[in-house]
Design an enzyme around this catalytic site. Structure first.
Site, short mmCIF file in Angstrom:
data_model
loop_
_atom_site.label_atom_id
_atom_site.label_comp_id
_atom_site.label_asym_id
_atom_site.label_seq_id
_atom_site.Cartn_x
_atom_site.Cartn_y
_atom_site.Cartn_z
N GLU A 1 0.81 -1.22 0.00
CA GLU A 1 0.00 0.00 0.00
C GLU A 1 0.85 1.27 0.00
O GLU A 1 0.33 2.37 -0.24
CB GLU A 1 -0.92 0.00 1.23
CG GLU A 1 -1.99 -1.08 1.21
CD GLU A 1 -3.07 -0.83 0.17
OE1 GLU A 1 -3.10 0.27 -0.41
OE2 GLU A 1 -3.88 -1.76 -0.06
N GLU B 1 7.29 -21.63 8.22
CA GLU B 1 7.75 -20.77 9.32
C GLU B 1 8.79 -21.44 10.21
O GLU B 1 9.43 -20.79 11.02
CB GLU B 1 6.56 -20.32 10.18
CG GLU B 1 6.00 -21.37 11.10
CD GLU B 1 4.98 -20.79 12.07
OE1 GLU B 1 5.20 -20.90 13.27
OE2 GLU B 1 3.98 -20.21 11.62
#
Length: 299
Positions: free
Chosen positions: A82, A113
């Protein structure tokens, strides 16, 4: 002794949620969400430290790099993506890295992860340097991928920030700056896309927005570096030029075109009566701060 992170605890307030009427179930969720903003507020001193470091890093030619796994990784990538339309920064200046790569943005790759070596390699692949700020995000504070990335980033001289929502949080001990927003037991045990995700989104908002404001990407609360990449944003840029440039919308539309799509340049052209090239020179001399160009000697 192996101590579970607080995100793995059972929340007594939502025990029996499966037997509640829908509206009461949602009230219980909302009760928990309501706590998050206050918890994040308690972290503002640490967040401010990180914002100053990010602004300084970007000012020195460095980058803001988010790194995370699962929900945390997706939130980092979201915040970074963004920044281009909102503040006009390049995808090379601000970006996110998620364990498992781009495929993990739309599909859960839970095992990714657990690979600390992959996290370290990711830092090598993007050539992390002393001017960069690397923000590691892990709700539980223990994701090996993120810890591996932060450890390697520190070795390479970057400023590191650890963002976690639990205690204990080894990630926060690994990083130069620790942001530990302990939100407590989740609505659903261990579902860190809930309160933890909300807290991390709030923190990301502060990190990127705070740094961009400090770099002159806004005038007050106006997004003067907005990129006019669609009809909505073109209209917004024209309104900014008309309003802040003290002109009409027809002239603003013309100036936006002449400025190459830069509202900030168009505003200077309108207010100062100069060409686009001169407007860019004035902005460069002011370090990009439109406020300095418009009012170089404030009271």
């Amino acid at each position: 002794m192996n101590t579970l992170p607080s995100t793995e605890l059972v929340n007594p307030h939502t025990d029996g949620i499966d037997r509640l009427p829908t509206d009461e179930m949602l009230r219980r969720m909302n009760d928990e969400d309501e706590k998050v903003a206050g918890i994040v507020r308690g972290c503002i001193p640490e967040i401010a430290h990180a914002v100053d470091a990010i602004a300084e890093g970007l000012r020195s030619g460095g980058r803001l790099i988010y790194v995370g796994a699962g929900t945390s990784g997706r939130l980092g990538v979201l915040d970074a993506s963004e920044c281009l339309p909102t503040f006009g920064v390049s995808v090379e200046q601000v970006f996110g890295i998620i364990a498992g790569g781009e495929r993990a943005l739309t599909k859960a790759i839970e095992g990714a992860e657990d690979d600390a070596v992959a996290g370290a390699v990711a830092m090598d692949e993007v050539s992390v340097s002393k001017h960069d700020v690397v923000v590691g995000m892990s709700a539980s504070g223990g994701a090996p991928y993120v810890r591996g990335a932060i450890a390697r980033a520190r070795e390479r001289g970057a400023v590191t920030v650890g963002v976690a929502c639990a205690t204990p949080a080894p990630l926060c001990e690994d990083a130069d700056i620790s942001i530990q927003a302990v939100v407590g037991a989740e609505v659903l045990q261990g579902s860190t896309r809930l309160k933890s995700g909300t807290a991390q989104k709030l923190i990301c908002n502060m990190l990127s927005t705070g740094a961009m404001v400090k770099l002159g990407k806004t005038l007050g609360n106006r997004m003067v570096d907005v990129q006019a990449t669609n009809l909505k944003l073109v209209a917004r840029a024209q309104r900014l030029i008309a309003d802040l440039g003290q002109t009409d919308l027809e002239t603003a539309a013309k100036l936006l075109t002449e400025s190459g799509g830069s509202a900030k340049v168009g505003i200077v052209m309108a207010r100062k009566g100069v060409s686009a090239s001169t407007a860019r020179e004035l902005l460069a001399a002011a370090g990009g701060f439109l406020s300095v160009v418009l009012d170089p000697t404030p009271a």
